[in-house]
Design a protein around this motif. Structure first.
Motif, mmCIF file in Angstrom:
data_model
loop_
_atom_site.group_PDB
_atom_site.id
_atom_site.type_symbol
_atom_site.label_atom_id
_atom_site.label_comp_id
_atom_site.label_asym_id
_atom_site.label_seq_id
_atom_site.Cartn_x
_atom_site.Cartn_y
_atom_site.Cartn_z
ATOM 1 N N GLU A 110 0.825 -1.212 0.000
ATOM 2 C CA GLU A 110 0.000 0.000 0.000
ATOM 3 C C GLU A 110 0.859 1.261 0.000
ATOM 4 O OE1 GLU A 110 -2.450 -0.572 3.432
ATOM 5 O OE2 GLU A 110 -3.653 -2.125 2.443
ATOM 6 N N ALA A 111 2.073 1.156 0.546
ATOM 7 C CA ALA A 111 2.993 2.294 0.590
ATOM 8 C C ALA A 111 3.820 2.419 -0.687
ATOM 9 C CB ALA A 111 3.907 2.175 1.808
ATOM 10 N N GLY A 112 3.578 1.529 -1.655
ATOM 11 C CA GLY A 112 4.277 1.619 -2.925
ATOM 12 C C GLY A 112 5.517 0.750 -3.051
ATOM 13 N N VAL A 113 5.808 -0.047 -2.017
ATOM 14 C CA VAL A 113 6.939 -0.969 -2.084
ATOM 15 C C VAL A 113 6.549 -2.123 -3.002
ATOM 16 C CG1 VAL A 113 8.373 -2.552 -0.725
ATOM 17 C CG2 VAL A 113 7.731 -0.326 0.221
ATOM 18 N N THR A 114 7.452 -2.518 -3.886
ATOM 19 C CA THR A 114 7.143 -3.631 -4.786
ATOM 20 C C THR A 114 7.830 -4.927 -4.374
ATOM 21 O OG1 THR A 114 8.937 -2.979 -6.272
ATOM 22 C CG2 THR A 114 6.723 -2.126 -6.768
ATOM 23 N N THR A 115 8.979 -4.807 -3.669
ATOM 24 C CA THR A 115 9.727 -5.989 -3.231
ATOM 25 C C THR A 115 10.209 -5.770 -1.814
ATOM 26 O OG1 THR A 115 10.511 -6.358 -5.491
ATOM 27 C CG2 THR A 115 11.676 -7.510 -3.736
ATOM 28 N N LEU A 116 10.017 -6.766 -0.981
ATOM 29 C CA LEU A 116 10.552 -6.768 0.382
ATOM 30 C C LEU A 116 11.674 -7.788 0.458
ATOM 31 C CD1 LEU A 116 7.532 -6.697 2.875
ATOM 32 C CD2 LEU A 116 9.305 -4.974 2.587
ATOM 33 N N TYR A 117 12.616 -7.534 1.347
ATOM 34 C CA TYR A 117 13.743 -8.438 1.576
ATOM 35 C C TYR A 117 13.758 -8.850 3.039
ATOM 36 C CZ TYR A 117 15.212 -6.681 -2.924
ATOM 37 O OH TYR A 117 15.244 -6.352 -4.264
ATOM 38 N N LEU A 118 14.399 -9.960 3.316
ATOM 39 C CA LEU A 118 14.650 -10.388 4.685
ATOM 40 C C LEU A 118 15.919 -11.219 4.694
ATOM 41 C CD1 LEU A 118 14.059 -13.665 5.254
ATOM 42 C CD2 LEU A 118 11.707 -12.917 4.995
ATOM 43 N N HIS A 119 16.487 -11.382 5.878
ATOM 44 C CA HIS A 119 17.579 -12.345 6.028
ATOM 45 C C HIS A 119 17.280 -13.197 7.244
ATOM 46 C CE1 HIS A 119 19.633 -10.251 9.384
ATOM 47 N NE2 HIS A 119 19.285 -9.142 8.757
ATOM 48 N N THR A 120 17.671 -14.461 7.135
ATOM 49 C CA THR A 120 17.440 -15.419 8.207
ATOM 50 C C THR A 120 18.544 -16.466 8.165
ATOM 51 O OG1 THR A 120 15.857 -17.009 9.169
ATOM 52 C CG2 THR A 120 15.904 -16.851 6.769
ATOM 53 N N HIS A 121 18.851 -17.011 9.319
ATOM 54 C CA HIS A 121 19.835 -18.100 9.320
ATOM 55 C C HIS A 121 19.169 -19.450 9.553
ATOM 56 C CE1 HIS A 121 19.623 -17.393 13.676
ATOM 57 N NE2 HIS A 121 20.039 -18.624 13.805
ATOM 58 N N ASN A 122 17.929 -19.460 10.044
ATOM 59 C CA ASN A 122 17.338 -20.753 10.387
ATOM 60 C C ASN A 122 15.857 -20.905 10.024
ATOM 61 O OD1 ASN A 122 16.264 -19.023 12.264
ATOM 62 N ND2 ASN A 122 16.782 -20.272 14.042
ATOM 63 N N GLN A 123 15.277 -19.945 9.325
ATOM 64 C CA GLN A 123 13.845 -20.032 9.025
ATOM 65 C C GLN A 123 13.537 -19.928 7.531
ATOM 66 O OE1 GLN A 123 11.398 -20.729 11.208
ATOM 67 N NE2 GLN A 123 12.947 -20.942 12.813
ATOM 68 N N SER A 124 14.498 -20.249 6.674
ATOM 69 C CA SER A 124 14.269 -20.098 5.233
ATOM 70 C C SER A 124 13.126 -20.992 4.740
ATOM 71 C CB SER A 124 15.540 -20.360 4.444
ATOM 72 O OG SER A 124 16.009 -21.674 4.665
ATOM 73 N N ASP A 125 12.990 -22.180 5.284
ATOM 74 C CA ASP A 125 11.893 -23.068 4.864
ATOM 75 C C ASP A 125 10.539 -22.471 5.240
ATOM 76 O OD1 ASP A 125 13.704 -24.867 3.821
ATOM 77 O OD2 ASP A 125 13.647 -26.208 5.554
ATOM 78 N N TYR A 126 10.450 -21.905 6.439
ATOM 79 C CA TYR A 126 9.201 -21.272 6.882
ATOM 80 C C TYR A 126 8.836 -20.131 5.934
ATOM 81 C CZ TYR A 126 5.918 -18.571 9.679
ATOM 82 O OH TYR A 126 4.819 -17.865 10.108
ATOM 83 N N TYR A 127 9.795 -19.250 5.659
ATOM 84 C CA TYR A 127 9.512 -18.116 4.782
ATOM 85 C C TYR A 127 9.175 -18.579 3.359
ATOM 86 C CZ TYR A 127 10.876 -14.872 8.441
ATOM 87 O OH TYR A 127 10.927 -14.164 9.610
ATOM 88 N N ALA A 128 9.807 -19.627 2.891
ATOM 89 C CA ALA A 128 9.506 -20.155 1.556
ATOM 90 C C ALA A 128 8.040 -20.590 1.481
ATOM 91 C CB ALA A 128 10.436 -21.309 1.214
#
Length: 152
Positions: A110-128
């Protein structure tokens, strides 16, 4: 039923949320004191650097997630970040993290962002499972990290 609202409207929970983050992600704060992080996080609610959405129930903080302007100083060219996702152990397994993440993504869109990023060391499967994709892997804070992104 949990309520979702911006932390800036409930600053009485700010120090506790910052403390939870500091303890959970202590590898990222090794060079910063708890008091220093609490101050930075509080200021970030006011200036938008760490805009945090929190979940509460009966006045108790359950967790939160932030829309951050920069969560990886080594990658300033990347845009907005999903950061500081944490749900208290006694409030887990209720779908709160997924709801907080989705609400942050909606707000960002809604604020006009088209892509968000994150970094994780142990939750990549959850985010996927929530629609995030691995952009790259890297080493930081003595841990293998996943840099991930999602279109919003």
């Amino acid at each position: 039923m949990p309520q979702m609202d911006w932390l800036e409207n409930h600053m009485d929970h700010c120090d506790l949320m910052a403390e939870w983050l500091y303890r959970e992600f202590n590898h990222e704060y090794a060079e910063q004191s708890l008091a220093g992080w609490q101050q930075e996080f509080a200021e970030g609610q006011r200036d938008g650097r760490w805009k945090c959405l929190i979940a509460t129930e009966h006045g108790q903080l359950l967790g939160g997630a932030s829309l951050a302007s920069n969560d990886l100083p080594e990658r300033p060219e990347l845009g907005s970040w999903l950061a500081c996702v944490l749900v208290a152990p006694n409030a887990r397994r209720r779908g709160l993290a997924a709801q907080l993440i989705e609400d942050i993504c909606c707000h960002a869109g809604e604020a006009g962002v088209t892509t968000l990023y994150l970094h994780t060391h142990n939750q990549s499967d959850y985010y996927a499972r929530l629609g995030w994709e691995v952009l790259e892997r890297f080493e930081a804070w003595g841990k293998r990290q996943y840099l991930m992104f999602r279109s919003v």
